[in-house]
Design an enzyme around this catalytic site. Structure first.
Site, mmCIF file in Angstrom:
data_model
loop_
_atom_site.group_PDB
_atom_site.id
_atom_site.type_symbol
_atom_site.label_atom_id
_atom_site.label_comp_id
_atom_site.label_asym_id
_atom_site.label_seq_id
_atom_site.Cartn_x
_atom_site.Cartn_y
_atom_site.Cartn_z
ATOM 1 N N ARG A 1 35.317 -65.170 -1.421
ATOM 2 C CA ARG A 1 34.992 -64.370 -2.613
ATOM 3 C C ARG A 1 34.155 -63.149 -2.272
ATOM 4 N NH1 ARG A 1 32.594 -69.553 -5.376
ATOM 5 N NH2 ARG A 1 32.244 -69.787 -3.162
ATOM 6 N N HIS B 1 39.851 -72.249 -7.140
ATOM 7 C CA HIS B 1 40.396 -73.149 -6.115
ATOM 8 C C HIS B 1 41.908 -73.305 -6.300
ATOM 9 C CE1 HIS B 1 36.172 -75.089 -6.335
ATOM 10 N NE2 HIS B 1 36.226 -74.444 -5.194
ATOM 11 N N SER C 1 31.976 -73.294 -8.713
ATOM 12 C CA SER C 1 31.655 -74.609 -9.270
ATOM 13 C C SER C 1 30.246 -74.576 -9.850
ATOM 14 C CB SER C 1 31.754 -75.679 -8.181
ATOM 15 O OG SER C 1 33.080 -75.766 -7.695
ATOM 16 N N LYS D 1 24.534 -86.270 -1.229
ATOM 17 C CA LYS D 1 24.615 -85.033 -2.006
ATOM 18 C C LYS D 1 24.911 -85.352 -3.473
ATOM 19 C CE LYS D 1 26.829 -80.482 -1.827
ATOM 20 N NZ LYS D 1 27.775 -79.630 -1.118
HETATM 21 P P1 ADP Z 1 32.071 -75.966 -0.311
HETATM 22 O O1 ADP Z 1 31.136 -77.008 -0.813
HETATM 23 O O2 ADP Z 1 32.662 -76.266 1.026
HETATM 24 O O3 ADP Z 1 31.565 -74.543 -0.416
HETATM 25 P P2 ADP Z 1 33.614 -75.467 -2.661
HETATM 26 O O4 ADP Z 1 34.122 -76.595 -3.485
HETATM 27 O O5 ADP Z 1 32.507 -74.667 -3.250
HETATM 28 O O6 ADP Z 1 33.278 -76.094 -1.270
HETATM 29 O O7 ADP Z 1 34.788 -74.444 -2.291
HETATM 30 C C1 ADP Z 1 35.878 -74.778 -1.464
HETATM 31 C C2 ADP Z 1 36.613 -73.513 -1.029
HETATM 32 O O8 ADP Z 1 37.076 -72.794 -2.155
HETATM 33 C C3 ADP Z 1 35.760 -72.520 -0.252
HETATM 34 O O9 ADP Z 1 36.583 -71.915 0.745
HETATM 35 C C4 ADP Z 1 35.365 -71.512 -1.274
HETATM 36 O O10 ADP Z 1 35.067 -70.245 -0.704
HETATM 37 C C5 ADP Z 1 36.633 -71.448 -2.092
HETATM 38 N N1 ADP Z 1 36.404 -70.974 -3.458
HETATM 39 C C6 ADP Z 1 35.492 -71.384 -4.337
HETATM 40 N N2 ADP Z 1 35.581 -70.710 -5.507
HETATM 41 C C7 ADP Z 1 36.589 -69.811 -5.345
HETATM 42 C C8 ADP Z 1 37.169 -68.799 -6.178
HETATM 43 N N3 ADP Z 1 36.704 -68.542 -7.407
HETATM 44 N N4 ADP Z 1 38.192 -68.081 -5.664
HETATM 45 C C9 ADP Z 1 38.641 -68.328 -4.419
HETATM 46 N N5 ADP Z 1 38.139 -69.250 -3.582
HETATM 47 C C10 ADP Z 1 37.126 -69.999 -4.039
#
Ligand code: ADP
Length: 150
Positions: free
Chosen positions: A90, A17, A127, A41
């Site tokens: 990703r 992120h 995450s 959630k």
């Molecule tokens: P959500 O619950 O909306 O999926 P996340 O917290 O999982 O939210 O992720 C938020 C954003 O960050 C999303 O666009 C996700 O694709 C991106 N993201 C998550 N992990 C990575 C990573 N390792 N590299 C790049 N982008 C990421």
């Protein structure tokens, strides 16, 4: 002023992120990280801890702000006067999901989504994997943004 939101659950905010936000700063003047808060959630990290991690990560970056929201993502974008949604991509499986949301958001409000491909070194970081490692007592410092302490 070009302002984007970077929405997510961030349970927790990872180095993946972090990398997307840093790269986004070369496109946008300001990025508002929006922590989506949904009472129903279940998350591992409290909203306070998720805020704290992001504050630590961007302590020296005034162009990055962080807020908690519990509305529709586009309504959050409008409330902070952002015209763009920044997301990271990703995998191919991320693609269909992101495209549907981006299309809906644009139809609803005209807000455009800007997608950055993840850096390959972070493409396996999520995450979910981070939480799994924590549950097995592993050190996840390398999965977090630099200078962040849990
Ligand atoms: P959500 O619950 O909306 O999926 P996340 O917290 O999982 O939210 O992720 C938020 C954003 O960050 C999303 O666009 C996700 O694709 C991106 N993201 C998550 N992990 C990575 C990573 N390792 N590299 C790049 N982008 C990421």
């Amino acid at each position: 002023m070009k302002r984007a939101i970077f929405p997510g659950t961030f349970d927790p905010f990872t180095i993946g992120h972090y990398s997307i936000v840093l790269r986004g700063l070369s496109i946008f003047d300001e990025i508002v990280i929006g922590i989506g808060h949904n009472q129903s959630k279940k998350t591992l990290f409290t909203i306070e801890k998720r805020l704290d991690i992001i504050h630590q990560a961007f302590a020296n970056e005034p162009r990055v702000k962080v807020e908690v929201y519990n509305s529709l993502t586009v309504d959050f974008a409008l409330s902070v006067e952002a015209n763009f949604v920044l997301r990271g991509l990703r995998t191919v499986s991320d693609f269909e999901y992101e495209r549907n949301i981006a299309d809906a958001n644009r139809k609803l409000t005209g807000i455009e989504t800007v997608i950055l491909f993840t850096e390959t070194e972070y493409s396996f970081i999520s995450s979910t994997v981070t939480r799994d490692l924590i549950s097995f007592g592993k050190d996840i410092t390398a999965f977090l943004p630099p200078n962040v302490k849990l």
